[in-house]
Design a protein around this motif. Structure first.
Motif, short mmCIF file in Angstrom:
data_model
loop_
_atom_site.label_atom_id
_atom_site.label_comp_id
_atom_site.label_asym_id
_atom_site.label_seq_id
_atom_site.Cartn_x
_atom_site.Cartn_y
_atom_site.Cartn_z
N PRO A 67 21.65 0.32 -40.79
CA PRO A 67 21.12 0.68 -42.11
C PRO A 67 19.77 0.05 -42.47
O PRO A 67 19.06 0.59 -43.32
N THR A 68 19.40 -1.08 -41.83
CA THR A 68 18.14 -1.74 -42.25
C THR A 68 17.22 -2.12 -41.09
O THR A 68 16.06 -2.43 -41.33
N LEU A 69 17.70 -2.10 -39.85
CA LEU A 69 16.88 -2.53 -38.71
C LEU A 69 16.65 -1.37 -37.74
O LEU A 69 17.61 -0.83 -37.18
N LYS A 70 15.40 -1.01 -37.52
CA LYS A 70 15.06 0.15 -36.70
C LYS A 70 15.40 -0.05 -35.22
O LYS A 70 15.60 0.93 -34.49
N PHE A 71 15.41 -1.30 -34.77
CA PHE A 71 15.63 -1.56 -33.35
C PHE A 71 17.11 -1.79 -33.02
O PHE A 71 17.44 -2.25 -31.93
N ARG A 165 24.10 -2.89 -30.78
CA ARG A 165 23.20 -2.68 -29.65
C ARG A 165 21.77 -2.93 -30.12
O ARG A 165 21.30 -2.28 -31.07
N THR A 166 21.09 -3.88 -29.48
CA THR A 166 19.68 -4.15 -29.77
C THR A 166 18.83 -3.44 -28.73
O THR A 166 19.10 -3.54 -27.53
N GLY A 174 13.02 -5.42 -29.93
CA GLY A 174 14.34 -5.70 -30.46
C GLY A 174 14.58 -7.19 -30.60
O GLY A 174 14.43 -7.93 -29.63
N GLU A 175 14.96 -7.61 -31.79
CA GLU A 175 15.19 -9.03 -32.05
C GLU A 175 16.62 -9.24 -32.55
O GLU A 175 16.94 -8.89 -33.69
N VAL A 254 14.71 -9.42 -27.18
CA VAL A 254 15.06 -8.68 -25.97
C VAL A 254 13.78 -8.11 -25.38
O VAL A 254 13.10 -7.32 -26.03
N TYR A 255 13.46 -8.52 -24.16
CA TYR A 255 12.25 -8.07 -23.48
C TYR A 255 12.60 -7.10 -22.34
O TYR A 255 13.66 -7.24 -21.71
N GLN A 256 11.71 -6.15 -22.08
CA GLN A 256 11.93 -5.17 -21.02
C GLN A 256 11.50 -5.71 -19.65
O GLN A 256 10.43 -6.28 -19.52
N LYS A 257 12.31 -5.45 -18.63
CA LYS A 257 11.87 -5.68 -17.26
C LYS A 257 10.89 -4.59 -16.85
O LYS A 257 9.82 -4.86 -16.29
#
Length: 301
Positions: A67-71, A165-166, A174-175, A254-257
């Motif tokens: 409801p409040t976080l886009k990621f 799910r982040t 994503g935090e 959360v960082y992408q490989k």
């Protein structure tokens, strides 16, 4: 090999000895890391099957937008621990709120949030119920620093469970803890990982801070003398349990490989506290009535 085969000659004393060992470390430090292998062992004592465990690994594929976080994608639900009668049940839907006075400082602090409810497939899953049962055993009958306007005269607990799910993409980071250093406004916070994809090894590291640390700041701004421990959920069911009113915590993003693919991290978060009394920000949203449409009830042991 069937990891969760329950032996016919299983001695329940072993299970409770393992719980007592975890509880001992939790009391001593105010936080504890429970490894995947240990949690699988504990769930095996409860007779949880591999198929029930495998279901948890896929539950994050069916989450609606937060409801409040886009990621983030999310669901939540509430459970009442009736320890005097020995069972846990799902309560009716209630909105969710966390305030800045509870050391939760974010753009939606104090905002009444309404999440989509947990799926019935999850709440009826024996592995999921086992996580609640094991947490209940660990936290019962231990000393904690009380929060205001909670009823510490009762043996009962209230747990709000988040299935999260982040997500991280090229355009959106994503935090798991956008709020930085924080507490969750409860007595005991438990975080359990279900899985992740395309995530780097320096992602989603949990840092435990003393209460002297300032709330609402990023990890780069924290002081080393207030950092108590750092740990990472890596394997399925790795779990961290924190005395939430005695220690604060923060998490790295959360960082992408591979930047061409989404990264995701699936978690179950269990916020457990005593029932509210009048004056608490959640007093009007703390019903212990059973869920009218998707009732679930199971024994604490």
């Amino acid at each position: 090999m069937n990891i969760l085969k329950k032996e016919d000659n299983f001695d329940h004393n072993i299970f409770f000895e393992e719980i007592a060992n975890i509880k001992k470390d939790y009391i001593k430090n105010g936080f504890v890391f429970i490894s995947s292998s240990k949690f699988l062992e504990l769930l095996s004592y409860l007779g949880v099957s591999n198929s029930e465990l495998d279901f948890l690994k896929t539950i994050g594929n069916n989450l609606p937008p937060d409801p409040t976080l886009k990621f983030r994608e999310s669901r939540n639900g509430r459970f009442f621990h009736n320890n005097s009668q020995g069972f846990i049940y799902r309560t009716e839907f209630q909105p969710f709120v966390l305030s800045s006075s509870e050391d939760f400082i974010r753009h939606d602090s104090g905002q009444l949030r309404k999440f989509t409810g947990l799926s019935e497939d999850l709440t009826r899953n024996a592995a999921f119920q086992g996580l609640l049962r094991i947490k209940n055993l660990i936290i019962n009958n231990i000393s904690i620093h009380p929060r205001p306007n909670l009823n510490y005269k009762t043996s009962d607990w209230v747990t709000t469970v988040f299935n999260l799910r982040t997500l991280t993409s090229k355009d959106l980071l994503g935090e798991p803890a956008l709020e930085g250093v924080h507490s969750d406004g409860v007595d005991h916070t438990m975080t359990t990982i279900l899985g992740y994809e395309n995530m780097t090894d320096d992602s989603a590291i949990t840092h435990i801070h003393s209460n002297e640390e300032k709330s609402g700041i990023g990890f780069s701004q924290t002081k080393k003398e207030y950092l108590l421990a750092s740990m990472r959920h890596k394997n399925f069911l790795d779990t961290v349990l924190i005395k939430d009113n005695e220690h604060k915590h923060s998490l790295s993003p959360v960082y992408q490989k591979n930047e061409d693919k989404l990264a995701n991290r699936d978690m179950l978060i269990f916020f457990t506290r005593k029932p509210c009394v009048e004056g608490h920000v959640s007093f009007d949203y703390d019903s212990n009535e059973p869920h009218p449409d998707y009732p679930v009830k199971f024994n604490v042991q």
